[in-house]
Design a protein around this motif. Structure first.
Motif, short mmCIF file in Angstrom:
data_model
loop_
_atom_site.label_atom_id
_atom_site.label_comp_id
_atom_site.label_asym_id
_atom_site.label_seq_id
_atom_site.Cartn_x
_atom_site.Cartn_y
_atom_site.Cartn_z
N ASN A 136 1.87 9.21 -1.48
CA ASN A 136 2.67 9.86 -0.15
C ASN A 136 4.30 9.45 -0.78
O ASN A 136 4.55 8.30 -0.45
CB ASN A 136 2.50 9.42 0.91
CG ASN A 136 3.07 10.18 1.95
OD1 ASN A 136 4.24 10.50 1.96
ND2 ASN A 136 2.19 10.61 3.03
N ALA A 155 0.89 -1.20 0.16
CA ALA A 155 -0.02 0.12 -0.16
C ALA A 155 0.77 1.06 0.01
O ALA A 155 0.49 2.20 -0.63
CB ALA A 155 -0.89 -0.08 1.17
N SER A 163 1.07 4.10 -2.78
CA SER A 163 0.54 5.47 -2.42
C SER A 163 1.12 6.52 -2.73
O SER A 163 2.05 6.61 -3.69
CB SER A 163 0.63 5.53 -0.91
OG SER A 163 1.78 6.09 -0.45
#
Lengths: 248, 231, 231
Positions: free
Chosen positions: B44, B38, B42
């Motif tokens: 980020n 994840a 992502s």
């Protein structure tokens, strides 16, 4: 091999894949210098027919002779026979890790056992004949499909075969490249090379072939000179096939 | 082989420990792998960097080092923390079971990160779009389309991760976990038959590997049932 | 608790003294493993059941058991057997170094043979047929066509396996060998500074992993130059 004897003789040849009868009772004689086009729907056994001639497939009924030599399991030197029979594939099948020149030289060196210089001279000669000598140092992936197929033809010619087999040589090509390959094949025919071509290029068949063979369900249904074949097909199956293939 | 008599129970107990470590580390490994995947997927940047570092570190470090570091390191840290509150404490022992389980789950989780990420990206966008076009919600698409397809793609590699976990349990004997290899050491002390005892350990692990392999094969067959032609 | 940099500066050279032994273990096991793997792979693709079957069993057993158990069977177990003690190979098995190389090679052989087989199976059948049609013998086709292409196809996976092998050499420390991890464990036992020692050693392993990856990538580029459209 003497020129008056038939080059290839197939007598009552059959081949099964499991339950599928790929070839049934094939009789075919090819004399030196003859140019034959084989056509028929997919799955009709055209490819199997020519693959049996250089024993990429083993027939399981009947007999096949190349010159005086019969193709059997007991053959001493299959590769000596294969040297006499050149083959060109639908998907070119060049050796991807070798330059064009090396592609042409490998079998000459290993099978014909000639010197590097000699092999290279022969290779360059045939590259010129297929009109791409300038590509000698390139890798296959750097060539167009049409160029690759011409290299494949040159590679087979380097072995100085008595007969050339073509297995749908233009089927994997983009339309604009079909021509350059067919031109090379026409040149070969003019030079008197014995050829058996599996192809749907009916224009090529018309202009080059001595005989057109129509196959269906593993059998030779009809064979005739191109003019006869296209104008008066005798079998209903042949008519149907021709109308499908010529309608555009 | 009579040397084995009397040690059967101990080897059985050792096998139970192996199975326990396996189950616990499997759960943790899946969690680490999913978090890692994840993070890598992502938007980020910090999360991606941390996940990247995670995979590089645990794929490039010998398993035994990770186990030793986690075991001795946490013991040292916990002791230091405890001494802040009670200077009387001399040493806090960390259970090898949990230090080892965490260590191998972290290691194999770093490989699982890549597997899960690849499986997520491998789901054909066409079927996702089709599901959206049919009016399914994001959550529905995720659970009914993406997860089943991901699972099928990840399974072969996931089977290898499970085999890695079961084999890595043997390494935890180094920090004193009483699994089969540890039992063998005691048995050798008593019988003087190292070859026999270690072969027994090998056979036990081979049995575990066989069970895992057969399970994965069964799951793969189930997962790929729609790819078979006819019946 | 604090991070003792001086200790690292002092210990790192000591640990690096073991890098030679680590390399010897790695290179010897990689070479013997590759030879064994080639043999096993040829047995598996031979089409003869009495050759492929034993190879398959071998691969199954060595991939299904922990490498640590394999090392222990050889080092602690073999001396129990008279056949081994009286064989010409006894000088090899008497020394922990010989045992480690032997066990690591057997293990690598099992994994690498599957990688090689994958490479061989990945070679285009049509291209081999073209070789056959040109009159190349079975051996000539294998040497000039299959081998170079399979090598390129297998290389990335082989590189990962060399990294696994590097990490496995750390297990030699469990049978008294003083390679890098063995030295690190001794230092930790004396100083009780697991963080400083183990983390700095982990970084050394990561650097080695990185270098192996770079080397493999370079070989890959060299072998794969014919796969690039632009010459």
């Amino acid at each position: 091999m003497t020129s008056d004897a038939p080059l290839i003789r197939m007598q009552a040849v059959g081949k099964r894949f499991g339950n599928f009868q790929a070839l049934a009772n094939i009789d075919l004689t090819v004399t030196s210098g003859e140019r034959i086009v084989v056509c028929g729907p997919s799955g009709s056994g055209k490819s199997t027919l020519i693959r049996c001639i250089n024993r990429l497939e083993k027939h399981d009924a009947g007999r096949i002779f190349i010159g005086q030599t019969e193709l059997t399991d007991a053959m001493e030197d299959l590769n000596a026979v294969r040297r006499e029979v050149g083959m060109v594939f639908q998907s070119f099948n060049l050796f991807p890790h070798m330059t064009v020149l090396k592609n042409l030289m490998l079998a000459q060196r290993l099978v014909r056992k000639i010197t590097r210089q000699e092999a290279q001279d022969i290779a360059m000669h045939y590259l010129e004949r297929v009109r791409i000598p300038e590509q000698a140092k390139k890798y296959p992936i750097q060539l167009s499909g049409g160029q690759q197929q011409r290299v494949a033809i040159a590679r087979a010619l380097c072995m100085k075969p008595q007969v050339m087999l073509f297995d749908e040589p233009t089927s994997a090509l983009d339309p604009e490249m079909i021509h350059e390959v067919l031109d090379v094949m026409v040149d070969l025919a003019k030079d008197g090379m014995t050829m058996i071509c599996v192809t749907h290029e009916m224009g090529f068949a018309r202009s080059v072939a001595d005989r057109v063979i129509f196959m269906d369900e593993g059998r030779i249904l009809e064979q005739a000179p191109p003019l006869d074949f296209f104008q008066n097909p005798r079998r209903g199956r042949t008519k149907q096939f021709l109308s499908q293939i010529l309608q555009h | 082989m009579e040397a084995l008599s009397g040690w059967g129970d101990d080897f059985f107990q050792g096998s139970v420990v192996v199975a326990q470590v396996f189950v616990a580390s499997l759960i943790l490994m899946v969690i680490f792998g999913l978090i890692g995947a994840a993070a890598k997927l992502s938007g980020n940047r910090l999360a991606r960097t941390i996940a990247g570092a995670y995979t590089v570190v645990f794929r490039g470090t010998p398993e035994i080092l990770v186990i030793l570091l986690l075991y001795f390191g946490t013991a040292l840290t916990l002791t230091a923390i405890a001494q802040l509150f009670n200077p009387e404490i001399r040493f806090i022992d960390v259970p090898p079971f949990w230090a080892g389980t965490f260590a191998i789950a972290l290691i194999v989780g770093s490989y699982a990160t890549e597997t899960f990420r690849g499986a997520f990206l491998g789901v054909t966008p066409g079927s996702i779009e089709a599901a959206h076009a049919l009016g399914m919600s994001n959550l529905q698409v995720f659970f009914y389309v993406r997860v089943p397809e991901m699972w099928r793609l990840a399974l072969p590699a996931f089977g290898n991760h499970m085999l890695s976990l079961i084999k890595d349990t043997a390494l935890i004997s180094i920090i004193g976990l009483n699994e089969t290899l540890f039992v063998a050491k005691q048995a050798i002390g008593a019988t003087g038959q190292p070859f026999t005892m270690y072969i027994v350990v090998g056979l036990i692990y081979l049995g575990f590997s066989t069970i895992i392999t057969l399970t994965v094969m069964g799951l793969e067959r189930y997962g790929n049932r729609h790819l078979r032609q006819g019946t | 608790m604090s991070f003792d940099t001086a200790l690292i500066v002092e210990s790192l050279p000591k640990m690096l003294m073991g890098i030679g032994l680590t390399f010897q273990l790695l290179v010897l096991s990689a070479v013997f493993g590759l030879i064994l793997a080639t043999l096993l792979m040829l047995m598996r693709i031979s089409g003869k059941w009495w050759l492929s079957w034993p190879a398959q069993v071998y691969i199954y057993v060595f991939r299904g058991t922990p490498i640590l158990v394999q090392i222990f069977i050889v080092y602690y177990g073999f001396p129990q057997l008279e056949v081994i003690r009286e064989s010409v190979l006894w000088p090899v098995f008497r020394e922990p170094f010989g045992c480690a190389v032997f066990a690591l090679s057997l293990n690598a052989g099992a994994y690498v043979s599957e990688i090689l087989r994958g490479g061989v199976l990945g070679v285009d059948r049509g291209m081999l047929e073209a070789g056959e049609a040109l009159g190349l013998s079975k051996t000539q086709r294998f040497v000039y066509l299959t081998t170079p292409i399979a090598t390129r196809l297998a290389l990335p996976a082989y590189g990962n396996d060399i990294i696994s092998l590097l990490k496995s050499t750390a297990l030699a420390s469990t049978i008294t060998l003083m390679e890098m991890t063995g030295i690190a464990r001794t230092i930790v036992a004396q100083t009780y500074a697991p963080y400083e020692i183990f983390i700095s050693l982990a970084i050394v392993y990561m650097v080695l992993t990185f270098l192996i990856q770079k080397l493999v990538a370079r070989i890959e580029r060299h072998l794969g130059r014919y796969t690039l459209k632009e010459g």
